[in-house]
Design a protein around this motif. Sequence first.
Motif, PDB file in Angstrom:
ATOM      1  N   LYS A   1       0.823  -1.204   0.000  1.00 46.52           N
ATOM      2  CA  LYS A   1       0.000   0.000   0.000  1.00 46.52           C
ATOM      3  C   LYS A   1       0.869   1.271   0.000  1.00 46.52           C
ATOM      4  O   LYS A   1       1.866   1.343   0.737  1.00 46.52           O
ATOM      5  N   PHE A   2       0.424   2.229  -0.840  1.00 45.93           N
ATOM      6  CA  PHE A   2       1.009   3.580  -0.754  1.00 45.93           C
ATOM      7  C   PHE A   2       0.297   4.358   0.361  1.00 45.93           C
ATOM      8  O   PHE A   2      -0.926   4.263   0.516  1.00 45.93           O
ATOM      9  N   GLN A   3       1.058   5.136   1.073  1.00 48.17           N
ATOM     10  CA  GLN A   3       0.513   5.959   2.157  1.00 48.17           C
ATOM     11  C   GLN A   3       1.079   7.388   2.033  1.00 48.17           C
ATOM     12  O   GLN A   3       2.200   7.582   1.557  1.00 48.17           O
ATOM     13  N   SER A   4       0.277   8.317   2.486  1.00 53.13           N
ATOM     14  CA  SER A   4       0.708   9.725   2.499  1.00 53.13           C
ATOM     15  C   SER A   4       1.096  10.124   3.911  1.00 53.13           C
ATOM     16  O   SER A   4       0.366   9.823   4.867  1.00 53.13           O
ATOM     17  N   GLU A   5       2.203  10.781   4.054  1.00 58.49           N
ATOM     18  CA  GLU A   5       2.622  11.289   5.349  1.00 58.49           C
ATOM     19  C   GLU A   5       1.995  12.670   5.597  1.00 58.49           C
ATOM     20  O   GLU A   5       1.508  13.325   4.667  1.00 58.49           O
ATOM     21  N   VAL A   6       2.021  13.109   6.854  1.00 54.52           N
ATOM     22  CA  VAL A   6       1.586  14.472   7.180  1.00 54.52           C
ATOM     23  C   VAL A   6       2.697  15.425   6.735  1.00 54.52           C
ATOM     24  O   VAL A   6       3.840  15.341   7.195  1.00 54.52           O
ATOM     25  N   ASN A   7       2.366  16.288   5.819  1.00 53.85           N
ATOM     26  CA  ASN A   7       3.358  17.204   5.256  1.00 53.85           C
ATOM     27  C   ASN A   7       3.211  18.591   5.879  1.00 53.85           C
ATOM     28  O   ASN A   7       2.148  18.958   6.415  1.00 53.85           O
ATOM     29  N   PHE A   8       4.288  19.355   5.776  1.00 50.89           N
ATOM     30  CA  PHE A   8       4.311  20.691   6.373  1.00 50.89           C
ATOM     31  C   PHE A   8       4.837  21.693   5.346  1.00 50.89           C
ATOM     32  O   PHE A   8       5.523  21.328   4.382  1.00 50.89           O
ATOM     33  N   SER A   9       4.503  22.935   5.584  1.00 50.60           N
ATOM     34  CA  SER A   9       4.965  23.997   4.690  1.00 50.60           C
ATOM     35  C   SER A   9       5.170  25.273   5.491  1.00 50.60           C
ATOM     36  O   SER A   9       4.499  25.514   6.501  1.00 50.60           O
ATOM     37  N   SER A  10       6.092  26.088   5.032  1.00 48.11           N
ATOM     38  CA  SER A  10       6.355  27.393   5.646  1.00 48.11           C
ATOM     39  C   SER A  10       6.412  28.439   4.542  1.00 48.11           C
ATOM     40  O   SER A  10       6.951  28.186   3.459  1.00 48.11           O
ATOM     41  N   THR A  11       5.855  29.616   4.834  1.00 44.07           N
ATOM     42  CA  THR A  11       5.717  30.666   3.824  1.00 44.07           C
ATOM     43  C   THR A  11       6.202  31.995   4.376  1.00 44.07           C
ATOM     44  O   THR A  11       5.961  32.321   5.545  1.00 44.07           O
ATOM     45  N   ILE A  12       6.871  32.757   3.541  1.00 45.26           N
ATOM     46  CA  ILE A  12       7.200  34.148   3.822  1.00 45.26           C
ATOM     47  C   ILE A  12       6.744  34.975   2.635  1.00 45.26           C
ATOM     48  O   ILE A  12       6.910  34.556   1.480  1.00 45.26           O
ATOM     49  N   GLY A  13       6.125  36.123   2.906  1.00 46.69           N
ATOM     50  CA  GLY A  13       5.588  36.898   1.801  1.00 46.69           C
ATOM     51  C   GLY A  13       5.306  38.336   2.178  1.00 46.69           C
ATOM     52  O   GLY A  13       5.524  38.766   3.312  1.00 46.69           O
ATOM     53  N   VAL A  14       4.817  39.068   1.213  1.00 51.58           N
ATOM     54  CA  VAL A  14       4.444  40.465   1.403  1.00 51.58           C
ATOM     55  C   VAL A  14       2.993  40.621   0.962  1.00 51.58           C
ATOM     56  O   VAL A  14       2.498  39.860   0.135  1.00 51.58           O
ATOM     57  N   TYR A  15       2.322  41.631   1.534  1.00 54.84           N
ATOM     58  CA  TYR A  15       0.945  41.894   1.157  1.00 54.84           C
ATOM     59  C   TYR A  15       0.726  43.400   1.060  1.00 54.84           C
ATOM     60  O   TYR A  15       1.487  44.203   1.615  1.00 54.84           O
ATOM     61  N   SER A  16      -0.343  43.768   0.367  1.00 55.71           N
ATOM     62  CA  SER A  16      -0.702  45.171   0.212  1.00 55.71           C
ATOM     63  C   SER A  16      -2.217  45.294   0.329  1.00 55.71           C
ATOM     64  O   SER A  16      -2.950  44.619  -0.402  1.00 55.71           O
ATOM     65  N   VAL A  17      -2.677  46.142   1.251  1.00 54.99           N
ATOM     66  CA  VAL A  17      -4.104  46.431   1.397  1.00 54.99           C
ATOM     67  C   VAL A  17      -4.399  47.641   0.516  1.00 54.99           C
ATOM     68  O   VAL A  17      -4.003  48.759   0.831  1.00 54.99           O
ATOM     69  N   ILE A  18      -5.081  47.409  -0.586  1.00 56.85           N
ATOM     70  CA  ILE A  18      -5.286  48.473  -1.563  1.00 56.85           C
ATOM     71  C   ILE A  18      -6.598  49.206  -1.360  1.00 56.85           C
ATOM     72  O   ILE A  18      -6.839  50.222  -2.008  1.00 56.85           O
ATOM     73  N   SER A  19      -7.460  48.709  -0.484  1.00 58.24           N
ATOM     74  CA  SER A  19      -8.688  49.420  -0.110  1.00 58.24           C
ATOM     75  C   SER A  19      -9.133  48.876   1.233  1.00 58.24           C
ATOM     76  O   SER A  19      -8.468  48.010   1.820  1.00 58.24           O
ATOM     77  N   SER A  20     -10.249  49.377   1.737  1.00 59.34           N
ATOM     78  CA  SER A  20     -10.726  48.936   3.040  1.00 59.34           C
ATOM     79  C   SER A  20     -11.170  47.481   3.036  1.00 59.34           C
ATOM     80  O   SER A  20     -11.264  46.863   4.094  1.00 59.34           O
ATOM     81  N   LYS A  21     -11.420  46.904   1.872  1.00 58.50           N
ATOM     82  CA  LYS A  21     -11.915  45.523   1.812  1.00 58.50           C
ATOM     83  C   LYS A  21     -11.132  44.633   0.860  1.00 58.50           C
ATOM     84  O   LYS A  21     -11.538  43.490   0.619  1.00 58.50           O
ATOM     85  N   LEU A  22     -10.029  45.090   0.317  1.00 61.11           N
ATOM     86  CA  LEU A  22      -9.328  44.313  -0.703  1.00 61.11           C
ATOM     87  C   LEU A  22      -7.829  44.311  -0.439  1.00 61.11           C
ATOM     88  O   LEU A  22      -7.253  45.341  -0.089  1.00 61.11           O
ATOM     89  N   LEU A  23      -7.208  43.129  -0.584  1.00 63.39           N
ATOM     90  CA  LEU A  23      -5.755  43.010  -0.454  1.00 63.39           C
ATOM     91  C   LEU A  23      -5.235  42.044  -1.497  1.00 63.39           C
ATOM     92  O   LEU A  23      -5.966  41.184  -2.010  1.00 63.39           O
ATOM     93  N   ILE A  24      -3.954  42.191  -1.794  1.00 60.22           N
ATOM     94  CA  ILE A  24      -3.246  41.241  -2.636  1.00 60.22           C
ATOM     95  C   ILE A  24      -1.946  40.893  -1.934  1.00 60.22           C
ATOM     96  O   ILE A  24      -1.405  41.702  -1.170  1.00 60.22           O
ATOM     97  N   SER A  25      -1.447  39.675  -2.176  1.00 63.59           N
ATOM     98  CA  SER A  25      -0.192  39.250  -1.564  1.00 63.59           C
ATOM     99  C   SER A  25       0.498  38.242  -2.466  1.00 63.59           C
ATOM    100  O   SER A  25      -0.144  37.586  -3.305  1.00 63.59           O
TER     101      SER A  25
END
Length: 378
Positions: free
Chosen positions: A205-229
């Motif tokens: 049987k093939f099995q999947s392990e519990v994988n992990f991830s780490s992220t670093i990034g930048v974001y910009s709030v371009i209005s009171s209700k909208l952002l991009i990153s």
Amino acid sequence: MRIILSATMLLVMSTVYSQKLDLTRTIPINREHQRLDTLIIYLKQRGHLRVSYSSNPRVNAVEITLRKGNTKLLDILSVICETANLEYQIINDAIVFKHKKGPGPAYSALPEKLTPNLPGIANYDSVKNTFSPPLEMDSLKLGRYGRKLPEFEYGKITLPPVRRRPMATVKSTKLKNDIRFGVYYSYACDLNSFRFVNKDPVFQKFQSEVNFSSTIGVYSVISSKLLISVGLTDVSKDFYLDYNYEVVDKNDPFPIPDKTAVDLRYLEVPIVVGYKMLEAKKVSLWFNGSVLPSFLIDKSERTSYLNKDAVETVYFLETNRTRLFSFSFAMPLHLWLTRNIGMFLEPSYGFTFGTINENAMRENYSVYRLKTGVQLRI
């Protein structure tokens, strides 16, 4: 005798009444430069004075310069008269300003009888360019509630034309000023639903392990209700093959495999667009949509045995896919701890097109990711 006594009392009362206004008293001045009408109102309120002055808007707009601090009333009146080309009289404990005769500041002429002849207000003569003294109290009639009312002169009143300034077109800079930038770091647990192929024999049987991830990034709030990153994510996509062999004799010279583990690392580039759904004080709930191109950056494979040491193998390494493309939806919950520091919790669901390994999986798979992180507003 009674006549002499009454005349004496009347003389004393008139003398006391006439000396009630003390021009040597001091009044605190809190601003060096102010309009005449503003200064008159201030003197009435702070100095408890009765003041009558011209209602000419040009006279009212004359700027009076005084030194801050306690200033004698006599000095204040002198500066007002010198600056605004006025003179004053003390009439029945009231200060009455009127326009000086002769050349003075160029005030625009007002139409005659623009205002009724009110007591205590100097009337402007547009022909002679002068202000006449206010009405004497004897010319007033006794009205309702014992108040003396002026005799109004009703007639045709011609108002000067009103010039309206055209409204200037102002370009809004609110969006530019509201743009905010920040950085963030997150760590996530990934539950991948790989669609493994069936092995022959079926007990493997093939099995999947519990994988992990780490992220670093930048974001910009371009209005009171909208952002991009945008960011960079180091994500693992590990799986293994369990052979499920039973050992009868550990001394058997034939190697008995136990497990083959495949460790894969991809570099994801999440491009996110977020919309704020709810906000309460320092907490906000968002809905994010992301596209995630991925690139294989590291791979390794190792097979362990029941009767010998583990070794490096290449059963599945050559069939790993080097590029992947995914999209995901998330609902992050943001909490601002201070003005510029916050934390967030973000559950998400993603879908990946294609397969990671052609020998072990079928096309397409999904992933459930629970991410937490911190963010810093710049």
